[in-house]
Design a protein around this motif. Structure first.
Motif, PDB file in Angstrom:
ATOM      1  N   GLU A  44       0.842  -1.207   0.000  1.00  0.00           N
ATOM      2  CA  GLU A  44       0.000   0.000   0.000  1.00  0.00           C
ATOM      3  C   GLU A  44       0.876   1.256   0.000  1.00  0.00           C
ATOM      4  O   GLU A  44       0.634   2.190  -0.755  1.00  0.00           O
ATOM      5  N   ARG A  45       1.909   1.234   0.838  1.00  0.00           N
ATOM      6  CA  ARG A  45       2.822   2.382   0.912  1.00  0.00           C
ATOM      7  C   ARG A  45       3.489   2.644  -0.442  1.00  0.00           C
ATOM      8  O   ARG A  45       3.690   3.779  -0.848  1.00  0.00           O
ATOM      9  N   GLY A  99       2.232   1.765  -3.351  1.00  0.00           N
ATOM     10  CA  GLY A  99       1.249   1.902  -4.429  1.00  0.00           C
ATOM     11  C   GLY A  99       1.277   0.731  -5.398  1.00  0.00           C
ATOM     12  O   GLY A  99       1.026   0.896  -6.599  1.00  0.00           O
ATOM     13  N   GLU A 107      -0.234  -3.091  -6.370  1.00  0.00           N
ATOM     14  CA  GLU A 107      -1.390  -3.973  -6.093  1.00  0.00           C
ATOM     15  C   GLU A 107      -0.979  -5.429  -6.147  1.00  0.00           C
ATOM     16  O   GLU A 107      -0.484  -5.898  -7.187  1.00  0.00           O
TER      17      GLU A 107
END
Ligand SMILES: C[S@@+](CC[C@H](N)C(=O)[O-])C[C@H]1O[C@@H](n2cnc3c(N)ncnc32)[C@H](O)[C@@H]1O
Length: 304
Positions: free
Chosen positions: A100-101, A103, A105
């Motif tokens: 998540e940090r 970016g 997936e």
């Protein structure tokens, strides 16, 4: 604590230990997702697959931990869609936070390498780093890697301790234990056990000595891959001096209260490791046989 004897016990100690180790894992092992980490991972993959590997449309990482290989390879465009599996939900939680940090997936799936919940032929690449030596059912795991790869798909594992390298690592660990009191005085750190009598860590941290169940010869890895039906099996070795340096440092660090260790020490240990990794790659790897190194790496292909 007795060594785990059954498959279920080995899986259980691995899950419990890695669940607690997930917190602080990246800083302990210098796992990086910036330029240095990306170059490190790409460098390892290129040693086996050549320059500019891939791109692989869909990959499955076994024992993905906090995402060191998949997240870095996705950032570099070597993998388009990454699936990360691990027996430890805690590790996959840390992986999702890293993704998540950054970016990036990814899909995460909890489970044992020897029972993969995927359709036959679902992946172009099955990969892993520092995981095979934890697996109680290696034959079944390799059969699963074969099953979930598409025909022509690539298998790649790196960072597996060699039998000889494992013995070599005992030397810097012993030296680290002997030097630890002097080192703690030099850096101004308290002994770990002094903090609260148990090293300041939850009990499951003590399982670290029980989670490794194999060290390999190059022949072992070739045999496992060939027995599962893989073709074009190649094994090579990497890192020797870098690992001796790393084990000494980790041993003295483990003897101290983590928060007492000055940041400058960690910077020195990390930069020194990266430098020695480069020296190993340039001076030793082209000349010594694979068995002489601390780590082994293997690649193979599912026949078309
Ligand atoms: C030494 S860590 C390496 C993590 C990551 N690959 C890396 O290089 O940073 C080993 C990982 O393998 C996982 N593992 C251990 N036994 C496993 C099994 N039977 N099936 C799947 N993963 C397993 C652990 O939970 C842990 O995340």
């Amino acid at each position: 604590m007795a060594a785990p004897a059954t498959t279920e016990e080995i899986l259980e100690v691995n899950r419990r230990y890695h669940d607690v180790a997930a917190v602080g894992y990246d800083s302990k092992w210098g796992v990086d997702f910036g330029a240095v980490g990306r170059a490190q991972v790409l460098g390892k993959v290129e040693k086996l697959l050549g320059r500019r590997p891939g791109p692989f449309a869909r990959s499955l990482e076994i024992g993905a931990g906090t995402g060191y290989f998949t997240l870095n390879l996705m950032q570099d465009g070597v993998i388009a869609a990454g699936v990360c599996s691990d027996v430890s939900p805690g590790m996959l939680g840390a992986l999702r936070a890293n993704a998540e940090r950054l970016g990036v997936e990814v899909e995460t799936v909890v489970g044992d390498a020897a029972a993969l919940p995927f359709e036959d032929g679902s992946f172009d690449l099955v990969l892993g780093h520092a995981v095979l030596h934890h697996l109680p059912r290696l034959e079944r795991a390799f059969a699963e890697f074969m099953r979930v790869l598409r025909p022509g798909g690539v298998l790649l594992f790196a960072g597996e301790p060699s039998r000889y390298g494992d013995r070599i690592a005992a030397l810097p660990k012993r030296a680290g234990l002997a030097a630890a009191p002097l080192w703690r005085r030099a850096v101004g750190a308290r002994a770990a056990a002094d903090a609260n009598g148990d090293g300041g860590q939850p009990d499951d941290h003590l399982l670290e000595g029980l989670v490794d169940v194999h060290a390999f010869t190059p022949r072992d890895l070739e045999r496992h891959a060939a027995a599962a039906g893989f073709a074009d099996v190649r094994v090579r070795g990497e890192e020797l001096v870098a690992n001796m340096f790393g084990w000494f440092n980790r041993t003295v660090e483990a003897s101290a209260v983590h928060e007492d260790i000055p940041f400058g020490w960690f910077r020195y240990a990390y930069r020194g490791y990266i430098l020695l990794q480069k020296l190993d790659g340039a001076l030793l790897e082209p000349h010594l046989p694979a068995a002489g190194f601390y780590n082994l790496m293997v690649t193979a292909r599912k026949p078309s």
